[in-house]
Design a protein around this motif. Structure first.
Motif: not given
Length: 456
Positions: A208, A229, A244
């Motif tokens: 991410v 993610t 996450k």
């Protein structure tokens, strides 16, 4: 030649001889030479590497670089300039906002660009105590990019962007089939850099964003924090939360840490991380708690966000989030308050926020009537680029962007002055966004901090 002239000539020769002998003694004494050179500021010191191979080796040595950084770095060093990302620019140059007087210190307007990375369209992701984390913006084949046209003041421009920017696991700077983002850690002052590499290809696909943690007063080593993610196989989490993972790379160990799993609401802005008190902090533009990650203990913790003035969250957004002089600040911008905002400061114990400054830009509006303060087609008429607290309270300022101009506003006496004019950003043409906002501004601190290569 008269006797007096002969004496004067002999005196000059004696002084010259002593000076030559002294310089030879200094050059031959590495400890004394180190003590002298470590006191020279970074910019002029880099010119001395051409003096001799001995000086080149000394100034380039990692231990000397760390000693020099410790000598010149304070616990709360302030930037000498801001570097602004110039979206969709095909060059590695950035808009530069000098924060010191360019008339007395002209070096600040000569911040080196990042062309030595030899990649197109570099974007700064984060700056931290002299080091910068950057990414290439679209290393993709032209056939894989999406191109569209925009019109700015009657002129049409073509803009290309990559539809699916992914990280890759290649350690080289450029390859013939480079199809993804690449990430770099660099020191803009010394032009040292290293390519960020990941343990697996899947790691890069899940990425991410990245954050940087570096405090030379604690350690000469840096840490890179990744957020990924991943698919949540438990299927037990709701409310729009996604699983996450955080991993930490240490330049000291040359390795990535084990996974730290967590869930977070989608309102948290992970792309704007702030290093503060040995932790990476993120904000949320909702009324929910936000999170921060303690880099040393690798623990994730929550902390409250201040409630915005306007209960209608659609009319309010976070206009600034950053650290200065050991304080974490947040600014909410209300679209109905064209020239006013509050600067809030996080309490020492993380229990909440307190009002530190109330800013009313009316005096600046009157002092600079040529600027457009009422932008009907924009959400706001100004943006906060940086808050710079000083040891002397009366020197504390906020750096603003207003109508194509970067400006100082003193937080105590409410005076203001122009810093520089900025080029318009094509990426914001025809939108409700301003050309430059707080997420586009990055602090530049001159430093010799050594950049250790990433372990492949």
């Amino acid at each position: 030649m008269s006797e007096s002239k002969i004496k004067n000539k002999l005196g000059e020769l004696y002084i010259s001889s002593n000076m030559q002998r002294s310089s030879e003694e200094i050059a031959g004494n590495i400890d004394l030479l180190t003590e002298i050179l470590v006191r020279v500021p970074a910019k002029p010191l880099l010119r001395f590497i051409c003096v001799s191979k001995q000086w080149l080796a000394l100034i380039s040595d990692s231990q000397f670089c760390h000693s020099h950084t410790l000598f010149h770095h304070t616990p709360h060093s302030n930037p000498c300039a801001l570097l602004l990302n110039h979206d969709f620019s095909p060059s590695p140059h950035f808009q530069i906002v000098p924060l010191t007087n360019s008339e007395t210190d002209p070096s600040v307007v000569k911040v080196p660009c990042l062309d030595y990375l030899n990649v197109p369209r570099i974007l700064i992701m984060e700056s931290c105590n002299g080091l910068m984390l950057c990414s290439t913006a679209f290393l993709m084949k032209l056939d894989d990019q999406i191109t569209f046209s925009i019109s700015v003041e009657g002129k049409r421009f073509k803009i290309s962007y990559a539809p699916f920017p992914l990280a890759d696991n290649c350690a080289s700077v450029l390859t013939d089939n480079g199809l993804a983002f690449r990430y770099f850690l660099c020191n803009p002052t010394t032009k040292q850099y290293t390519v960020v590499t990941f343990p697996t290809e899947e790691f890069g696909r899940q990425l991410v964003t990245l954050s940087l943690a570096f405090d030379p007063l604690r350690s000469p080593h840096y840490k890179v924090i990744s957020i990924r993610t991943v698919k949540d196989r438990t299927k037990s989490r709701g409310n729009g939360q996604k699983l996450k993972m955080i991993n930490v790379y240490s330049s000291e160990t040359g390795s990535w840490s084990e996974d730290v799993c967590f869930t977070a609401p989608p309102s948290i802005s992970f792309h704007v991380g702030v290093y503060f008190k040995c932790a990476i902090h993120w904000y949320t533009d909702s009324d929910q708690n936000s999170v921060y990650f303690d880099v040393d203990t690798q623990c994730l913790k929550t902390y409250p966000m201040p409630p915005p003035d306007n209960e209608d969250l659609s009319l309010t957004e976070v206009g600034y989030f950053g650290e200065s002089m050991g304080h974490l600040h947040v600014v909410f911008i209300d679209r109905f308050k064209n020239v006013e905002f509050d600067i809030l400061e996080l309490k020492e114990d993380y229990s909440g926020w307190v009002l530190r400054y109330h800013v009313d830009l009316t005096p600046t509006e009157h002092a600079f009537p040529e600027l457009v303060w009422d932008l009907r087609d924009k959400m706001y008429s100004f943006s906060v680029l940086c808050i710079v607290r000083q040891a002397k309270e009366e020197d504390s300022v906020v750096v603003l962007f207003v109508d194509g101009r970067a400006m100082y506003f003193n937080l105590v006496d409410h005076t203001s002055r122009k810093l520089c004019d900025l080029e318009p950003c094509m990426a914001t043409a025809g939108t409700a966004a301003l050309d430059y906002e707080h997420g586009d501004a990055f602090q530049y601190i001159e430093s010799l901090s050594y950049v250790r290569a990433f372990a492949c």
